[in-house]
Design an enzyme around this catalytic site. Sequence first.
Site, mmCIF file in Angstrom:
data_model
loop_
_atom_site.group_PDB
_atom_site.id
_atom_site.type_symbol
_atom_site.label_atom_id
_atom_site.label_comp_id
_atom_site.label_asym_id
_atom_site.label_seq_id
_atom_site.Cartn_x
_atom_site.Cartn_y
_atom_site.Cartn_z
ATOM 1 N N GLU A 231 0.889 -1.179 0.000
ATOM 2 C CA GLU A 231 0.000 0.000 0.000
ATOM 3 C C GLU A 231 0.915 1.214 0.000
ATOM 4 O OE1 GLU A 231 -3.214 -0.095 -0.181
ATOM 5 O OE2 GLU A 231 -3.797 -2.095 0.500
ATOM 6 N N CYS A 265 -2.200 9.133 2.456
ATOM 7 C CA CYS A 265 -1.892 8.580 1.125
ATOM 8 C C CYS A 265 -2.966 8.956 0.116
ATOM 9 C CB CYS A 265 -1.714 7.074 1.210
ATOM 10 S SG CYS A 265 -3.079 6.249 2.021
#
Length: 460
Positions: A231, A265
């Site tokens: 990720e 993110c």
Amino acid sequence: MGYATTNPYTNQTLETFQGIGDQELDQALHTAQRTFETWRTKSFDERKEVVGRAARILRERSEEFARLPTLEMGKLYRESLDEVELAASILDYYADNAEEFLAPERVATEDPDAGEAVVVSDPIGVLFGVQPWNFPYYQLARLAGPNLMAGNVVMVKHASIVPQSAAAFERLFREAGAPEGAYTNVYASKEQVDRVIQDPRVRGVALTGSEGAGSSVAARAGEELKKSTLELGGSDALIVLSDADLDLSVERALWGRLNNAGQSCVAAKRIIVVEEVADEFLHRFSEGLAELKAGDPFDPDTSLPPLSSQSAADDLDALVEEAIEHGATVITPGEPVPEEGAFVQPRILTKVSRDNPVYDKEFFGPVALFFRAADEDEAVRIANDSSFGLGGSVFTQDTAHGAEVARRIETGMVFVNHPAWTKPNLPFGGTKRSGYGQELSEAGIQEFVNKKLINVMPTG
Ligand code: NAP
């Protein structure tokens, strides 16, 4: 760098922590492996008792848990409280649903000679997580919730700037009744990370972090033929079409760019507005930035906390300078931020051309890149002109059309009329250089299980 708590509001180091020794690390792996052998045999109800209790403890003592990320990485205290609740809801979600998600699946067959076929989900063993500081508990819950419920055990190397949050999560599971080794925190060095990945007792690796860390960890895992999930970073586009509700778009774009001080993110890092409404949007967005109040992240009146560390702030400032040197224009709407502490001045960069070296970089903080698009097609083209592919969003009052535009965006998640966000039941993950694999939702619990076929043939 060693493990240490440095308050980014004052830049004072409050406590340092000894890294784990090689022997101690070996012992931790041994304990984890041994615990796996029994943990895997527990019923879903038995595991649920532990994971569900961990969620209850988080909620009962939310203030005690929330204090640590605010102290260690400067998160607004109210956002730390929200994160504690989110982590608890993820643990509850898997405690409640794991049995159904992992129920044996019968394989339908028309062929009478094929016998009965069923696919079962077996746990695979010790998993190793390498995790970032930006959501110190949420990240851990995403890994621990599904995998403990699936019968795996988890060992985590958390970011070196959040050692107290990391230890608090390990204590949480012990207090919830997990056996030693079910969830282990290790203050490991990068060399030790490599060794843990190579260790035969470790069966899978989950990394959340930057591209550099991702490629290093995934390369090691690949050499060892071990499954990994990555990720990684993102540079999400937030597209505003001409028919968008501007009040809503501006309000949500501000939240999308600024929550967690912009260090998410899936933050709305690139704002792409079609020409007809671009000036009005930019004007209102700048006004929103001007209202931010920089200060102590524990103070409820603060809306702009420091970044996670002075080096993170310096890196972002350097990126802004680089953008300007190569022709970008900067808008600086608010009062100057305090000089002491890891503060970064909120800014908007416009006229960032394709050949500007920052064009494809991730801006991890309160700085937005602003693009004007002639029309919807150009907006989609700019959105997809990125090596990242994590999230994104489209603002329009025609929601059906918004969903069509979403189909054209090359990312793992697209949201209509909302910046990217997260919930336990929504799959989370990216494509392109944002990584592979998914966390959360049913998909998240399927990553590290062995989907085993059992085919029973009649004897007669
Ligand atoms: P980072 O520097 O990559 O650190 C992440 C973790 O990896 C930390 O535990 C770090 O340890 C470790 N690490 C770094 N380099 C390593 C290496 N060569 N070998 C082994 N481990 C290594 O990332 P960050 O700056 O902390 O986090 C921000 C990044 O994470 C951003 O790019 C953000 O977009 C991304 N992120 C992605 C998601 C997602 O779900 N896609 C979620 C959150 C954040 P140390 O702390 O000891 O260096």
